[in-house]
Design a protein around this motif. Structure first.
Motif, PDB file in Angstrom:
ATOM      1  N   LEU A 148      18.093  30.888  68.130  1.00 34.57           N
ATOM      2  CA  LEU A 148      16.821  31.533  67.812  1.00 34.57           C
ATOM      3  C   LEU A 148      16.458  31.361  66.340  1.00 34.57           C
ATOM      4  CD1 LEU A 148      17.129  34.859  69.868  1.00 34.57           C
ATOM      5  CD2 LEU A 148      15.655  32.902  70.363  1.00 34.57           C
ATOM      6  N   ILE A 149      17.453  31.443  65.457  1.00 28.36           N
ATOM      7  CA  ILE A 149      17.180  31.257  64.029  1.00 28.36           C
ATOM      8  C   ILE A 149      16.699  29.830  63.769  1.00 28.36           C
ATOM      9  CG2 ILE A 149      18.284  31.068  61.764  1.00 28.36           C
ATOM     10  CD1 ILE A 149      19.983  33.495  62.498  1.00 28.36           C
TER      11      ILE A 149
ATOM     12  N   ILE B 117      10.334  36.178  67.965  1.00 27.31           N
ATOM     13  CA  ILE B 117      11.712  35.714  67.852  1.00 27.31           C
ATOM     14  C   ILE B 117      12.440  36.493  66.760  1.00 27.31           C
ATOM     15  CG2 ILE B 117      13.174  33.760  67.185  1.00 27.31           C
ATOM     16  CD1 ILE B 117      11.193  31.925  68.588  1.00 27.31           C
ATOM     17  N   GLY B 118      11.752  36.760  65.647  1.00 20.71           N
ATOM     18  CA  GLY B 118      12.364  37.519  64.569  1.00 20.71           C
ATOM     19  C   GLY B 118      12.797  38.908  65.011  1.00 20.71           C
ATOM     20  N   ILE B 119      11.952  39.590  65.774  1.00 21.62           N
ATOM     21  CA  ILE B 119      12.298  40.915  66.296  1.00 21.62           C
ATOM     22  C   ILE B 119      13.492  40.812  67.241  1.00 21.62           C
ATOM     23  CG2 ILE B 119      11.479  42.783  67.786  1.00 21.62           C
ATOM     24  CD1 ILE B 119      10.383  42.896  64.954  1.00 21.62           C
ATOM     25  N   THR B 120      13.524  39.747  68.041  1.00 21.22           N
ATOM     26  CA  THR B 120      14.649  39.538  68.958  1.00 21.22           C
ATOM     27  C   THR B 120      15.951  39.335  68.192  1.00 21.22           C
ATOM     28  OG1 THR B 120      13.127  38.502  70.538  1.00 21.22           O
ATOM     29  CG2 THR B 120      15.484  38.156  70.892  1.00 21.22           C
ATOM     30  N   VAL B 121      15.895  38.531  67.123  1.00 21.59           N
ATOM     31  CA  VAL B 121      17.079  38.307  66.289  1.00 21.59           C
ATOM     32  C   VAL B 121      17.556  39.625  65.677  1.00 21.59           C
ATOM     33  CG1 VAL B 121      17.904  37.251  64.145  1.00 21.59           C
ATOM     34  CG2 VAL B 121      16.597  35.886  65.790  1.00 21.59           C
ATOM     35  N   LEU B 122      16.624  40.444  65.227  1.00 22.64           N
ATOM     36  CA  LEU B 122      16.990  41.748  64.654  1.00 22.64           C
ATOM     37  C   LEU B 122      17.762  42.586  65.668  1.00 22.64           C
ATOM     38  CD1 LEU B 122      16.852  43.920  62.450  1.00 22.64           C
ATOM     39  CD2 LEU B 122      14.592  44.552  63.337  1.00 22.64           C
ATOM     40  N   GLY B 123      17.242  42.682  66.883  1.00 20.27           N
ATOM     41  CA  GLY B 123      17.915  43.464  67.919  1.00 20.27           C
ATOM     42  C   GLY B 123      19.281  42.907  68.275  1.00 20.27           C
ATOM     43  N   LEU B 124      19.371  41.579  68.430  1.00 19.94           N
ATOM     44  CA  LEU B 124      20.651  40.955  68.784  1.00 19.94           C
ATOM     45  C   LEU B 124      21.659  41.064  67.642  1.00 19.94           C
ATOM     46  CD1 LEU B 124      19.445  37.739  70.661  1.00 19.94           C
ATOM     47  CD2 LEU B 124      20.362  39.839  71.658  1.00 19.94           C
TER      48      LEU B 124
ATOM     49  N   LEU C  19      23.866  40.706  56.741  1.00 22.90           N
ATOM     50  CA  LEU C  19      22.847  41.390  55.946  1.00 22.90           C
ATOM     51  C   LEU C  19      21.507  40.676  56.054  1.00 22.90           C
ATOM     52  CD1 LEU C  19      22.840  43.871  54.024  1.00 22.90           C
ATOM     53  CD2 LEU C  19      23.112  42.256  52.137  1.00 22.90           C
ATOM     54  N   LEU C  20      21.524  39.352  55.987  1.00 22.27           N
ATOM     55  CA  LEU C  20      20.287  38.580  56.055  1.00 22.27           C
ATOM     56  C   LEU C  20      19.714  38.539  57.467  1.00 22.27           C
ATOM     57  CD1 LEU C  20      21.116  35.656  53.626  1.00 22.27           C
ATOM     58  CD2 LEU C  20      19.345  37.384  53.336  1.00 22.27           C
ATOM     59  N   MET C  21      20.589  38.550  58.486  1.00 24.49           N
ATOM     60  CA  MET C  21      20.089  38.562  59.867  1.00 24.49           C
ATOM     61  C   MET C  21      19.332  39.861  60.164  1.00 24.49           C
ATOM     62  SD  MET C  21      22.875  36.659  62.325  1.00 24.49           S
ATOM     63  CE  MET C  21      24.310  37.611  61.825  1.00 24.49           C
ATOM     64  N   ILE C  22      19.602  40.898  59.364  1.00 25.32           N
ATOM     65  CA  ILE C  22      18.853  42.144  59.494  1.00 25.32           C
ATOM     66  C   ILE C  22      17.702  42.172  58.486  1.00 25.32           C
ATOM     67  CG2 ILE C  22      18.980  44.654  59.217  1.00 25.32           C
ATOM     68  CD1 ILE C  22      21.875  44.487  60.195  1.00 25.32           C
ATOM     69  N   GLY C  23      17.993  41.808  57.240  1.00 26.57           N
ATOM     70  CA  GLY C  23      16.988  41.882  56.191  1.00 26.57           C
ATOM     71  C   GLY C  23      15.823  40.924  56.384  1.00 26.57           C
ATOM     72  N   LEU C  24      16.094  39.724  56.894  1.00 19.36           N
ATOM     73  CA  LEU C  24      15.017  38.738  57.062  1.00 19.36           C
ATOM     74  C   LEU C  24      13.977  39.199  58.082  1.00 19.36           C
ATOM     75  CD1 LEU C  24      13.955  35.972  56.185  1.00 19.36           C
ATOM     76  CD2 LEU C  24      15.370  34.946  57.957  1.00 19.36           C
ATOM     77  N   PRO C  25      14.367  39.575  59.311  1.00 18.41           N
ATOM     78  CA  PRO C  25      13.342  40.060  60.239  1.00 18.41           C
ATOM     79  C   PRO C  25      12.707  41.376  59.808  1.00 18.41           C
ATOM     80  CG  PRO C  25      15.530  40.217  61.226  1.00 18.41           C
ATOM     81  CD  PRO C  25      15.676  39.433  59.974  1.00 18.41           C
ATOM     82  N   LEU C  26      13.474  42.260  59.155  1.00 19.12           N
ATOM     83  CA  LEU C  26      12.883  43.515  58.674  1.00 19.12           C
ATOM     84  C   LEU C  26      11.811  43.252  57.619  1.00 19.12           C
ATOM     85  CD1 LEU C  26      15.743  46.175  58.309  1.00 19.12           C
ATOM     86  CD2 LEU C  26      13.758  46.251  59.835  1.00 19.12           C
ATOM     87  N   SER C  27      12.094  42.319  56.712  1.00 19.92           N
ATOM     88  CA  SER C  27      11.096  41.998  55.679  1.00 19.92           C
ATOM     89  C   SER C  27       9.861  41.352  56.298  1.00 19.92           C
ATOM     90  CB  SER C  27      11.713  41.090  54.612  1.00 19.92           C
ATOM     91  OG  SER C  27      12.093  39.836  55.162  1.00 19.92           O
ATOM     92  N   GLY C  28      10.065  40.539  57.337  1.00 20.19           N
ATOM     93  CA  GLY C  28       8.924  39.952  58.035  1.00 20.19           C
ATOM     94  C   GLY C  28       8.103  40.996  58.764  1.00 20.19           C
ATOM     95  N   TRP C  29       8.782  41.953  59.371  1.00 24.50           N
ATOM     96  CA  TRP C  29       8.103  43.055  60.072  1.00 24.50           C
ATOM     97  C   TRP C  29       7.307  43.886  59.067  1.00 24.50           C
ATOM     98  CZ3 TRP C  29      11.295  47.168  63.294  1.00 24.50           C
ATOM     99  CH2 TRP C  29      10.420  47.893  64.109  1.00 24.50           C
TER     100      TRP C  29
END
Length: 204
Positions: free
Chosen positions: A37-38, A66-73, A110-120
């Motif tokens: 997904l990334i 996809i970003g939201i999905t990555v955040l959840g996973l 940290l980035l797998m959480i921070g990246l989609p959160l910053s996009g959101w």
């Protein structure tokens, strides 16, 4: 596979017979699905500016979903890792390499959480967010971050909030690309040069 505990205070290293030699199947599935997904999201994000105008919005919407999905996973993977002990690194690894691997994994999480959160957050700060609902793969409406979306538009404009969050999201992306390159390069180095495979820990 028998692993070893590093010696302390002159004692001989002892085998740890019950240590797992591989990640669990769930951890493997989460790892490879998140990785795929990334990669897809990187391709979508980098290609958006070069696409025809009528393609841009669907591509960006897919990128968000996809970003939201990555955040959840990623959150699910962290919970799974906390409750399921991962296999230890090969005992031949020097202490500095073990430390570097642990730091790199921490930063990746940290980035797998921070990246989609910053996009959101970036999307929630868009001036038209309240009137243009975000769709999750066109299946249902996905909420924005309320306290960001509801900031007075004049304040958003004065603070350049949307632009600043977009820049943060972009730099998080660059950091993730660099860490992924080091992660993949390190795994290949151990596989082909050191002959101490770590890849087999993450494949069935």
């Amino acid at each position: 596979m028998t692993t070893r505990i590093e010696p302390r205070h002159g004692h001989t290293a002892l085998p740890l017979a019950n240590a797992p030699s591989q990640y669990t199947r769930v951890a493997m599935a989460l790892h490879w699905v998140i990785a795929l997904l990334i990669i897809c999201n990187v391709a979508l994000g980098l290609s958006a500016d070069s696409l025809p105008d009528d393609w841009v919005r669907p591509v960006i919407d897919t990128h968000k979903s996809i970003g939201i999905t990555v955040l959840g996973l990623a959150l699910l993977r962290i919970l799974w890792r906390v409750s399921h002990r991962p296999p230890p690194l090969p005992s031949e690894f020097p202490a500095w390499e073990r430390a570097a691997a642990h730091i790199a994994h921490f930063l990746l999480y940290l980035l797998m959480i921070g990246l989609p959160l910053s996009g959101w957050a970036h999307d929630s700060a868009w001036k038209d967010a309240a009137t243009h609902p975000m769709q999750y793969f066109h299946l249902f409406e996905w909420p924005r971050i309320g306290f960001i979306m509801n900031i007075d538009p004049a304040v958003k404009e004065r603070l350049h909030l949307h632009d600043k969050l977009g820049t943060l999201h972009e730099w998080f992306g660059y950091a993730l690309y660099a860490l992924l390159a080091m992660h993949i390069g390190g795994a290949l180095k151990h596989q082909w040069l050191d002959r101490h495979s770590v890849i087999k820990r993450m494949v069935p």
